[in-house]
Design a protein around this motif. Structure first.
Motif, PDB file in Angstrom:
ATOM      1  N   VAL A  42       0.827  -1.205   0.000  1.00 55.36           N
ATOM      2  CA  VAL A  42       0.000   0.000   0.000  1.00 55.36           C
ATOM      3  C   VAL A  42       0.860   1.253   0.000  1.00 55.36           C
ATOM      4  CG1 VAL A  42      -1.539   1.399   1.445  1.00 55.36           C
ATOM      5  CG2 VAL A  42      -2.104  -0.969   0.984  1.00 55.36           C
ATOM      6  N   GLU A  43       1.950   1.229   0.752  1.00 57.79           N
ATOM      7  CA  GLU A  43       2.811   2.410   0.827  1.00 57.79           C
ATOM      8  C   GLU A  43       3.353   2.793  -0.550  1.00 57.79           C
ATOM      9  OE1 GLU A  43       4.637   5.694   2.361  1.00 57.79           O
ATOM     10  OE2 GLU A  43       3.180   4.378   3.336  1.00 57.79           O
ATOM     11  N   GLY A  44       3.774   1.782  -1.322  1.00 58.33           N
ATOM     12  CA  GLY A  44       4.265   2.056  -2.668  1.00 58.33           C
ATOM     13  C   GLY A  44       3.169   2.588  -3.570  1.00 58.33           C
ATOM     14  N   LEU A  45       1.950   2.050  -3.419  1.00 53.47           N
ATOM     15  CA  LEU A  45       0.815   2.541  -4.202  1.00 53.47           C
ATOM     16  C   LEU A  45       0.544   4.003  -3.902  1.00 53.47           C
ATOM     17  CD1 LEU A  45      -1.631   1.601  -6.088  1.00 53.47           C
ATOM     18  CD2 LEU A  45      -2.937   1.474  -3.956  1.00 53.47           C
ATOM     19  N   VAL A  46       0.583   4.346  -2.630  1.00 55.39           N
ATOM     20  CA  VAL A  46       0.323   5.731  -2.219  1.00 55.39           C
ATOM     21  C   VAL A  46       1.415   6.662  -2.742  1.00 55.39           C
ATOM     22  CG1 VAL A  46       0.215   7.286  -0.226  1.00 55.39           C
ATOM     23  CG2 VAL A  46      -1.056   5.127  -0.205  1.00 55.39           C
ATOM     24  N   GLU A  47       2.664   6.222  -2.683  1.00 51.51           N
ATOM     25  CA  GLU A  47       3.755   7.058  -3.183  1.00 51.51           C
ATOM     26  C   GLU A  47       3.598   7.331  -4.678  1.00 51.51           C
ATOM     27  OE1 GLU A  47       5.965   8.662  -1.443  1.00 51.51           O
ATOM     28  OE2 GLU A  47       5.119   7.818   0.405  1.00 51.51           O
ATOM     29  N   ARG A  48       3.238   6.294  -5.441  1.00 55.15           N
ATOM     30  CA  ARG A  48       3.020   6.480  -6.886  1.00 55.15           C
ATOM     31  C   ARG A  48       1.831   7.397  -7.144  1.00 55.15           C
ATOM     32  NH1 ARG A  48       3.994   0.963  -6.566  1.00 55.15           N
ATOM     33  NH2 ARG A  48       1.784   0.431  -6.902  1.00 55.15           N
ATOM     34  N   LEU A  49       0.799   7.239  -6.355  1.00 52.93           N
ATOM     35  CA  LEU A  49      -0.397   8.065  -6.497  1.00 52.93           C
ATOM     36  C   LEU A  49      -0.085   9.535  -6.240  1.00 52.93           C
ATOM     37  CD1 LEU A  49      -3.560   8.258  -6.738  1.00 52.93           C
ATOM     38  CD2 LEU A  49      -3.598   7.963  -4.250  1.00 52.93           C
ATOM     39  N   LEU A  50       0.627   9.809  -5.156  1.00 52.66           N
ATOM     40  CA  LEU A  50       0.961  11.192  -4.828  1.00 52.66           C
ATOM     41  C   LEU A  50       1.875  11.803  -5.886  1.00 52.66           C
ATOM     42  CD1 LEU A  50       1.511  10.938  -0.956  1.00 52.66           C
ATOM     43  CD2 LEU A  50      -0.485  11.831  -2.168  1.00 52.66           C
ATOM     44  N   ALA A  51       2.778  10.990  -6.434  1.00 56.32           N
ATOM     45  CA  ALA A  51       3.648  11.487  -7.505  1.00 56.32           C
ATOM     46  C   ALA A  51       2.824  11.864  -8.730  1.00 56.32           C
ATOM     47  CB  ALA A  51       4.698  10.435  -7.864  1.00 56.32           C
ATOM     48  N   ASP A  52       1.859  11.013  -9.087  1.00 59.68           N
ATOM     49  CA  ASP A  52       0.983  11.311 -10.228  1.00 59.68           C
ATOM     50  C   ASP A  52       0.162  12.573  -9.975  1.00 59.68           C
ATOM     51  OD1 ASP A  52       1.892   9.096 -11.572  1.00 59.68           O
ATOM     52  OD2 ASP A  52       0.170   7.824 -11.066  1.00 59.68           O
ATOM     53  N   ALA A  53      -0.230  12.765  -8.726  1.00 61.60           N
ATOM     54  CA  ALA A  53      -1.060  13.925  -8.379  1.00 61.60           C
ATOM     55  C   ALA A  53      -0.236  15.197  -8.233  1.00 61.60           C
ATOM     56  CB  ALA A  53      -1.812  13.654  -7.080  1.00 61.60           C
ATOM     57  N   GLY A  54       1.101  15.048  -8.126  1.00 63.38           N
ATOM     58  CA  GLY A  54       1.940  16.214  -7.893  1.00 63.38           C
ATOM     59  C   GLY A  54       1.758  16.787  -6.506  1.00 63.38           C
ATOM     60  N   VAL A  55       1.482  15.885  -5.558  1.00 65.54           N
ATOM     61  CA  VAL A  55       1.214  16.303  -4.182  1.00 65.54           C
ATOM     62  C   VAL A  55       2.249  15.656  -3.256  1.00 65.54           C
ATOM     63  CG1 VAL A  55      -0.452  16.204  -2.276  1.00 65.54           C
ATOM     64  CG2 VAL A  55      -1.258  16.554  -4.618  1.00 65.54           C
ATOM     65  N   LYS A  56       2.817  16.447  -2.368  1.00 59.42           N
ATOM     66  CA  LYS A  56       3.752  15.911  -1.383  1.00 59.42           C
ATOM     67  C   LYS A  56       2.984  15.364  -0.188  1.00 59.42           C
ATOM     68  CE  LYS A  56       7.402  19.150  -2.685  1.00 59.42           C
ATOM     69  NZ  LYS A  56       8.270  20.276  -2.256  1.00 59.42           N
ATOM     70  N   ARG A  57       3.584  14.384   0.478  1.00 60.87           N
ATOM     71  CA  ARG A  57       2.905  13.748   1.615  1.00 60.87           C
ATOM     72  C   ARG A  57       2.458  14.787   2.650  1.00 60.87           C
ATOM     73  NH1 ARG A  57       1.099   8.543   3.349  1.00 60.87           N
ATOM     74  NH2 ARG A  57       2.774   7.639   2.121  1.00 60.87           N
ATOM     75  N   GLY A  58       3.302  15.769   2.925  1.00 64.21           N
ATOM     76  CA  GLY A  58       2.963  16.767   3.927  1.00 64.21           C
ATOM     77  C   GLY A  58       1.847  17.711   3.507  1.00 64.21           C
TER      78      GLY A  58
END
Length: 263
Positions: A42-58
Motif C-alpha cells: 500500500v505504501e508504494g501505491l500511495v507514493e506512486r499516487l501522490l507522484a501522479d497527483a503532484g502532491v507531497k505527503r505533507g
C-alpha cells in the motif's frame, strides 16, 4: 488549518484502490491487485499516487481507509466501512439518487439512502459470491473469455445460453456442460451476463423505494451486465461519474475532507 488535498484508500478483496481529491475534484487514482503482501505494498501505491497527483505527503490534509482490509492501509486519520463510503460518494456526486447498487469482487450490496444522502438501510449477499465480480470472472474464464473481453464477446453473440444455477460451483459445471455441448463461448457469456443481471436486480428490487439509483463496483464497468440490470429495473438510472471501482475510496476521501475540517 484544513488542506484541500485528501487521500482515500480502499483495500478490497480483489483490488486495492486509492485516490487523491482536491476538494471534490479527482486529481489522481491508482489500482493494484490485493495480495497477501498488501500491507507492505500500500505504501508504494500511495507514493506512486501522490507522484501522479503532484502532491507531497505533507500537503495531504487527511487520509481515510475503507474496505475489508482497511486496517492494512497503515496510519490513517479515519477508517470507515465500505457501505458508508460508497453511499457518501453516490450521494455527493449524484444528489438525486436514493439507492446505490454496488457489484464488488465478492458481494453485491444494495444501499438505500435517505433524503439527506445518509444510509437508511442496506442488504448484502456476502454469504455467497454469486453475481459478483469473482463469479463472473471464473465463469467467463471457463469458456476462454477474460473479464476485459466480455463486452466485445457479447456483441458477437447470436443468443443467450441460459445459466439456471446461481451457485458458483453448480454454475461452473453448467457452463462446462454447455462448452462440451458445442455452444459458442459468446452465447454462453451472454447467458452469464443475463444470470448476473438477474441476481443483481433481484437484490436491488428488495428495496422497492429505491427508484433513483446508480451502480458502482467493478462489474458496473461491464456494459453487457449494466444494461441488462437497467432493463430489469424500474426507476431512473444515473451513471457514476468516475470509474465505478473507485466509489469507496472516493467516498473515503470525501469523508477525510470532513475529518480534516473537524481537526
Amino acid at each position: 488549518m484544513a488542506q484541500d488535498d485528501h487521500l482515500g484508500i480502499d483495500v478490497g478483496n480483489l483490488l486495492t484502490k486509492a485516490v487523491v481529491l482536491n476538494g471534490d475534484s479527482l486529481v489522481a487514482s491508482a489500482i493494484m491487485p490485493t495480495t497477501g503482501n498488501v500491507a507492505s505494498e500500500v505504501e508504494g501505491l500511495v507514493e506512486r499516487l501522490l507522484a501522479d497527483a503532484g502532491v507531497k505527503r505533507g500537503e495531504v490534509g487527511a487520509v481515510a481507509s475503507t474496505g475489508s482490509g482497511a486496517d492494512l492501509a497503515g496510519e490513517v486519520d479515519l477508517a470507515d466501512d465500505a457501505v458508508t463510503c460508497i453511499a457518501a460518494a453516490g450521494a455527493y456526486y449524484l444528489p438525486e439518487i436514493n439507492m446505490v447498487v454496488d457489484i464488488g469482487g465478492q458481494s453485491i450490496t444494495a444501499i438505500l439512502l435517505d433524503d439527506d444522502g445518509d444510509v437508511l438501510n442496506f442488504m448484502r449477499n456476502d454469504k455467497c459470491a454469486s453475481g459478483s465480480g469473482r463469479f463472473l470472472e471464473v465463469m467467463s474464464n471457463a469458456v476462454g473469455v477474460s473479464v476485459e473481453d466480455i463486452d466485445s464477446a457479447v456483441k458477437g453473440a447470436t443468443k443467450a445460453v441460459p445459466i439456471s444455477s446461481q451457485c458458483g460451483v453448480f454454475a461452473e459445471s453448467e457452463v462446462i456442460t454447455h462448452v462440451n455441448a458445442g455452444e459458442e463461448p459468446a452465447d454462453i457469456v451472454a447467458g452469464l451476463c443475463d444470470s448476473v443481471a438477474s441476481i443483481v436486480s433481484a437484490q436491488a428490487r428488495r428495496f422497492s423505494s429505491g427508484d433513483r439509483y446508480t451502480m458502482t463496483g467493478g462489474v458496473a464497468r461491464i456494459e453487457a451486465v449494466s444494461a441488462r440490470v437497467q432493463n430489469n429495473m424500474s426507476g431512473t438510472f444515473q451513471d457514476f461519474p468516475f470509474d465505478p471501482r473507485l466509489a469507496a475510496c472516493i467516498g473515503a476521501a470525501l469523508l477525510a475532507g470532513l475529518e480534516d475540517i473537524d481537526i
